[in-house]
Write an enzyme that holds these catalytic residues in place. Structure first.
Site, PDB file in Angstrom:
ATOM      1  N   ASP A  68       0.829  -1.207   0.000  1.00 13.91           N
ATOM      2  CA  ASP A  68       0.000   0.000   0.000  1.00 13.91           C
ATOM      3  C   ASP A  68       0.870   1.266   0.000  1.00 13.91           C
ATOM      4  OD1 ASP A  68      -2.355   1.460   0.103  1.00 13.91           O
ATOM      5  OD2 ASP A  68      -3.172   0.347   1.806  1.00 13.91           O
ATOM      6  N   ASP A  77     -10.606   1.827  -3.668  1.00 15.30           N
ATOM      7  CA  ASP A  77     -11.193   1.470  -2.378  1.00 15.30           C
ATOM      8  C   ASP A  77     -12.716   1.456  -2.455  1.00 15.30           C
ATOM      9  OD1 ASP A  77      -8.922   0.991  -0.979  1.00 15.30           O
ATOM     10  OD2 ASP A  77      -8.871   2.914   0.066  1.00 15.30           O
TER      11      ASP A  77
HETATM   12  C1  DGJ Z   1      -5.938   1.706   1.785  1.00 10.02           C
HETATM   13  C2  DGJ Z   1      -6.251   0.519   0.936  1.00 10.02           C
HETATM   14  O1  DGJ Z   1      -6.658   0.922  -0.332  1.00 10.02           O
HETATM   15  C3  DGJ Z   1      -7.289  -0.341   1.642  1.00 10.02           C
HETATM   16  O2  DGJ Z   1      -7.656  -1.412   0.816  1.00 10.02           O
HETATM   17  C4  DGJ Z   1      -6.722  -0.813   2.935  1.00 10.02           C
HETATM   18  O3  DGJ Z   1      -5.646  -1.694   2.698  1.00 10.02           O
HETATM   19  C5  DGJ Z   1      -6.278   0.365   3.781  1.00 10.02           C
HETATM   20  N1  DGJ Z   1      -5.416   1.255   3.054  1.00 10.02           N
HETATM   21  C6  DGJ Z   1      -5.580  -0.085   5.024  1.00 10.02           C
HETATM   22  O4  DGJ Z   1      -5.071   0.952   5.737  1.00 10.02           O
END
Ligand code: DGJ
Length: 708
Positions: free
Chosen positions: A445, A511
């Site tokens: 991430d 997301d």
């Molecule tokens: C952002 C990501 O896009 C999510 O899927 C998740 O992993 C969160 N971060 C976790 O902090």
């Protein structure tokens, strides 16, 4: 003119014709449709026919758009190279010194003895018909050369009158925008240290109203994960072109004597419609050695199921439910490492949290692998919370401008991976985890935009160096751990580019898993990224990011167009819901080879409420299409549905896969074609189509099409 000075690169249905007669840098006379095999005299004639005319008010020698446009040739558009030696030697005058043409590649060497520069231009047309190009500039002088801008420049045809790009934000990446392509410059800059949620993956220009099925269109992408610039420019002289390059901060690239800088590769494609343009890029990606070829495992990611509530019992129940419905990879998301009880602390301290996981991750991993699933782990290696042992011990490892830390984003700062000690620390921390546990997958991430991203060692901007270091780090981990797969996630889809995808195995598209939003996000991300690299998960009934509720059929049917996963607490589903989820997962498994090797197509249906997309097998023997009614339509029923991409002369049977989940009430007569065995030719399906089923808004219908 010397006939041998015309170079014809011809591959994959694309011709690129260059006038290399020099000494000026070569000029692309044509980029696009295959020209066949013209003889030398024909090629010569084409070049002569395109030479510009001097007109009143202009310079005496009309400038042509060379591979690197330069003011020294009389060029008055944006140049391809900007830089100086402390303000002097500001106007390069590179001339060709050697041309190396082999097959479908061309390498041009150029020098400028006054400004003391050397340039190498690489150009190639691959078997998919994709044009790729990069530039390497060397300082041949004995003092520093400050590089401001070095861009690949590609010509557009005169018919290009409309621009398509995308913008976006967290939870809504890739919103398309159309603009008239008038005289002037349309420029998209990314200054976020990552491409950004708003990045346009492709900057496309084509005939007015070009669609997915028809309309000549050309587009460029920069395969790079940092700051960048894409532009389309049209001059009063009639010249139109695309430009792409890294966006460099002041002083970021200062070439010492003998030093060189290479641009990232620009990937450029064209087509009669975006489907063709996109298919070329997908074919190119699929031919890479690093391209994932094993069946893409159904994934369960724990984030929306439990967020930071890391409880072994709860996560075990989730793993058991996952195994029951056919999940093949289980990914433990954020919250497992030292001090990470919420998103305010812990980033940087990459050891398992002893309070939450007193026996380590072993018990959960044993359950997951014992159930036959692969285990994956979330990490965010480039980030540091100020509230972490790492930040307290090594404040100088944080990217910053002189004298101040950057404004925080999600309560975090960014590690300077170009710092050798910081790099070594992260490499060894991650390596230790991968050695200790059987982790087959990292969800990598990157949750903030970069600002003021400078190095404490050099005092200079360091985005470029950090991208270089990131790629090296990813490669090193993969080299040490054969078979390790890595996902590029950045607050969803804020780091989607073909640079990162040369070092990772898929992207987290967004997301937002609301399927209505996802239809647009996946459609425009999918222009660049084929389905097997595009994470698409089935959410819970209520979207966490929009609050909208949808049937499982819509949530699952949209997620079929990607690398399928689940982002939902499925540990307490009803028997009926579990059975329906299993049927969608089975449908994915039965068809993933088709989705992940076939040609992605979108149908230009006039009704904005209709989304019709599909994937057609490479040999055109079968296809799967999904018709989604994204909102209630003014028409009832909506017009006939056409299916594109099939073989005109082949007969196909069409089957409605999910009749029971289309949401319609009473009052509809049976669909005549669905009630009887019927075959239709690909030509009829493409040009006429068939009557789609009546759907409730925000529902979809899946069509399986097989050659009869
Ligand atoms: C952002 C990501 O896009 C999510 O899927 C998740 O992993 C969160 N971060 C976790 O902090």
């Amino acid at each position: 003119m010397n006939n041998s000075a015309v170079v014809h690169l011809r591959n994959g249905g694309t011709s690129v014709l260059l006038d290399t007669s020099g000494p000026a840098l070569p000029v692309i006379v044509h980029w696009g449709a295959d020209l066949g095999s013209p003889d030398a005299a024909d090629l010569d004639a084409i070049v002569l026919a395109t030479l510009p005319q001097r007109v009143s008010g202009g310079l005496d020698v009309p400038a042509r758009l060379g591979l690197l446009p330069q003011e020294s040739t009389g060029w008055q558009g944006t140049p391809g190279l900007t830089g100086s030696r402390a303000g002097r030697f500001f106007s390069p005058a590179l001339v060709t010194t050697a041309i190396d043409h082999t097959g479908d590649t061309l390498i041009v060497h150029a020098t400028d003895d006054i400004n003391r520069l050397a340039l190498r231009i690489d150009l190639a047309v691959d078997a998919a018909g994709v044009l790729s190009s990069s530039l390497t500039l060397t300082n041949t002088g004995d003092d520093d050369y400050d590089l401001v801008d070095l861009c690949v420049t590609l010509p557009l045809p005169a018919s290009a009158d409309e621009i398509l790009d995308t913008t976006g934000r967290h939870l809504r990446e890739r919103s398309p925008q159309r603009h008239a392509f008038t005289q002037g410059r349309h420029q998209r800059d990314s200054r976020k240290g990552r491409p950004g949620a708003d990045a346009t993956l492709l900057l496309a220009a084509g005939t007015p109203g070009f669609g997915f099925e028809t309309g000549l269109v050309h587009a460029a992408h920069l395969a790079f994960s940092g700051n960048h610039r894409l532009a389309a420019e049209k001059l009063v002289t009639g010249s139109a072109f695309l430009q792409a390059g890294e966006l460099l901060a002041a002083g970021e690239i200062r070439l010492a004597p003998g030093a060189a800088y290479s641009t990232p590769t620009v990937i450029a494609s064209w087509g009669d419609g975006l489907n063709e343009l996109s298919a070329r890029i997908h074919t190119r990606l699929r031919s890479r050695d690093v391209h994932p070829r094993t069946p893409r495992p159904v994934t369960l990611n724990t984030w929306e199921a439990v967020y930071f509530d890391h409880d072994l019992g709860r996560l075990t129940a989730l793993a058991q439910a996952a195994a029951r419905v056919g999940v093949e990879r289980y990914v433990l998301d954020d919250g497992w490492f030292h001090g990470r009880r919420d998103d305010t602390a812990g980033l940087g301290d990459w050891v398992v949290d002893a309070d939450v996981w007193p026996d380590g991750l072993g018990p959960l991993i044993d359950t997951v692998t014992g159930l036959g699933m692969q285990f994956g782990l979330w990490v965010e290696p480039e980030m540091v919370n100020p509230d972490s042992d790492l930040a307290r011990a090594h404040p100088d490892w944080l990217l910053q401008a002189a004298g101040r830390l950057p404004v925080e984003g999600r309560q975090q700062q960014v590690l300077d991976l170009s710092h050798p000690d910081a790099y070594a620390y992260i490499l060894e921390s991650l390596d230790a985890l991968l050695v200790e546990y059987p982790i087959g997958y990292l969800k990598w991430d990157h949750n903030r935009d970069l600002v003021d991203a400078g190095s404490t060692r050099t005092g200079t901007a360091a985005v470029h160096e950090n991208v270089v270091a990131l790629y090296a780090l990813l490669d090193e981990l993969k080299a040490r751990h054969q078979g390790l797969e890595i996902e590029s996630c950045a607050s969803g889809g804020a780091r989607v580019d073909l640079g990162i995808l040369d070092h990772t195995d898929r992207i987290w598209t967004s997301d937002c898993i609301d399927p209505i939003e996802r239809l647009t996000i996946q459609k425009y991300t999918g222009l660049l990224v084929p389905y097997e690299l595009l994470g698409a998960h089935i959410s819970g009934p209520e979207s966490h990011s929009t609050g909208r509720r949808h049937d499982l059929s819509l949530r699952a049917g949209v997620a079929l167009f990607g690398h399928l996963g689940i982002e939902w607490d499925i540990s307490a589903l009803s028997a009926a819901d579990e059975a329906e989820l299993i049927s969608w997962i089975d449908l994915y498994k039965a068809n993933r080879a088709l989705f992940h090797t076939g040609t992605s197509v979108h149908v230009d249906h006039g009704d904005p409420a209709v989304d019709l997309r599909g994937v057609v097998a490479a040999d055109q023997s079968e296809a799967m299409f999904v018709f989604s009614l994204v909102a209630s339509s003014a028409a009832y029923p909506v017009g006939l549905l056409r299916f594109t991409g099939l073989a005109d002369d082949t007969r196909y049977s069409v089957r409605l896969v999910n009749r029971e989940h289309t949401g319609v009430g009473t009052g509809q007569s049976p669909l005549v074609w669905a009630e009887r065995p019927l075959t239709l030719t690909g030509r009829a399906l493409r040009t006429i189509g068939l009557q789609g089923p009546a759907l409730f808004p925000e529902h979809l219908a899946v069509f399986q099409i097989t050659s009869a």
